[in-house]
Scaffold this active site. Structure first.
Site, short mmCIF file in Angstrom:
data_model
loop_
_atom_site.label_atom_id
_atom_site.label_comp_id
_atom_site.label_asym_id
_atom_site.label_seq_id
_atom_site.Cartn_x
_atom_site.Cartn_y
_atom_site.Cartn_z
N LYS A 54 2.44 8.87 10.02
CA LYS A 54 1.90 7.63 10.59
C LYS A 54 2.77 7.18 11.76
O LYS A 54 2.27 6.75 12.80
CB LYS A 54 1.82 6.53 9.52
N GLN A 98 3.38 1.47 1.98
CA GLN A 98 2.89 2.75 1.45
C GLN A 98 2.82 2.68 -0.07
O GLN A 98 3.80 2.36 -0.73
CB GLN A 98 3.84 3.88 1.90
N ASP A 121 -4.42 -1.97 6.43
CA ASP A 121 -4.98 -1.14 5.36
C ASP A 121 -6.29 -1.74 4.83
O ASP A 121 -7.01 -1.09 4.08
CB ASP A 121 -3.98 -1.06 4.20
#
Ligand code: NAD
Length: 306
Positions: A54, A98, A121
């Site tokens: 990422k 994460q 997200d």
């Protein structure tokens, strides 16, 4: 029939090129460089790879990448304080923690603490609610989860307008199944959501024009579950032993990645199908970058539509 492969790598590459061009425009026209902060708690090796990838993709797009690594024994309050500081930081437009997080930390508490405006997200209840209420574009619209967005872009690229299609989504997780169903509804599909208690799953899948498999069970969806000509989007990532590949340097059996769809059977029946790897996977990061730009533009009051 042999299905056409939906090339997720190419479609993601094209989207990322468009994103890079938009970042360049934001810099030159508005003096704005979007910033994405990724927080990793602990030492999970797969998570480390995801976080690194990422970061690389964010920099390649010309955006600022901030990475924060916290030890596995980090207390929940310490992580939540870090998130609150990032919520206040004007250089940070998107925040991603994460998952999974270690057991002492509640995933819900983490999601609830991220500012909905920076929740790239798309998991915060405010964003889930906006998505469910069909608020998908314009000011105050949902930031939608990345993998589901990627699935729908792939289906649209393969078959064009999805209006009126019967979409069957197998899986009802908050991360994939439910949001992909909401986005397909927004595309005017007739949507069925199937799960582990669904009766006659095979029959339901066979009625799908668009079949999205997001279950996490290797090759569960067989070829005779697929309606001839259907568009099959395989979200699953499952690692299986691959004796045919022999042993690795450590003397262990090599492995291979397979999806939730029995690809070799389904490819003979479907009209379009995503491979694993190289289908949905590459789209997730591309959509994360897209969400970061959208978040940055909204925070700066700049109209920037995709
Ligand atoms: P999850 O375990 O949270 O959800 C799985 C869902 O499948 C559940 O809703 C469950 O009801 C349903 N299910 C389980 N057994 C079933 C059965 N026998 N029949 C029908 N439905 C059944 O998983 P998830 O987070 O939604 O992920 C699903 C898959 O997608 C996993 O393989 C995961 O690795 C993969 N994934 C891929 C990406 C990507 O970027 N490509 C991103 C996220 C998840």
């Amino acid at each position: 029939m042999t299905a056409r492969l939906i090339d997720g790598k190419k479609i993601a590459y094209d989207l990322r090129s468009e994103i890079s061009a938009r970042v360049a425009r934001l810099k030159s026209h508005h003096n704005l460089t979007p910033g994405l902060a990724v927080v990793l708690v602990g030492e999970d090796s797969a998570s480390k790879v995801y976080v690194r990838n990422k970061g690389i993709a964010t920099k390649e797009a010309g955006m600022n990448s901030l990475e924060f690594r916290l030890p596995a024994n980090t207390a929940q309050d310490t992580l939540l304080d870090k998130i609150r500081a990032l919520n206040e930081d004007p250089d940070v437009n998107g925040i991603l923690v994460q998952f999974p997080v270690p057991d002492q930390i509640s995933q819900h508490a983490v999601i609830d603490t991220i500012s909905p405006e920076k929740d790239v997200d798309g998991l915060h209840p405010i964003n889930a609610g906006r998505l469910a209420s069909g608020h998908l574009t314009g000011a105050g619209a949902a930031l939608a989860p990345c993998t589901p967005q990627g699935c729908v872009i792939l289906a649209r690229t393969a078959v064009g307008d999805l209006a009126g299609a019967h979409a069957v989504v197998v899986g009802r997780s908050n991360l994939v199944g439910k949001p992909v169903a909401q986005i397909l509804l927004g595309e005017n599909c007739t949507v069925s959501i199937a799960h582990s208690r669904t009766r006659d799953l095979r029959g339901l899948c066979r009625s799908a024009d668009v079949l999205v498999a997001a279950v996490g069970i290797a090759e569960m969806v067989k070829g005779d579950w697929v309606r001839p000509g259907a568009c099959v989007i395989d979200v699953g990532i499952n690692r299986l032993p691959a004796p045919e590949k022999g042993l690795n340097d450590a003397g262990q059996l090599r492995t291979k990645l397979v999806g939730d769809v029995a690809f070799d059977e389904a490819v003979e029946v479907a009209g379009h199908i995503t491979p694993v790897p190289g289908g949905v996977g590459p789209m997730t990061i591309a959509c994360l970058l897209q969400n970061t730009i959208i978040a940055a533009c909204r925070q700066a009051g700049i109209e920037e539509t995709f």
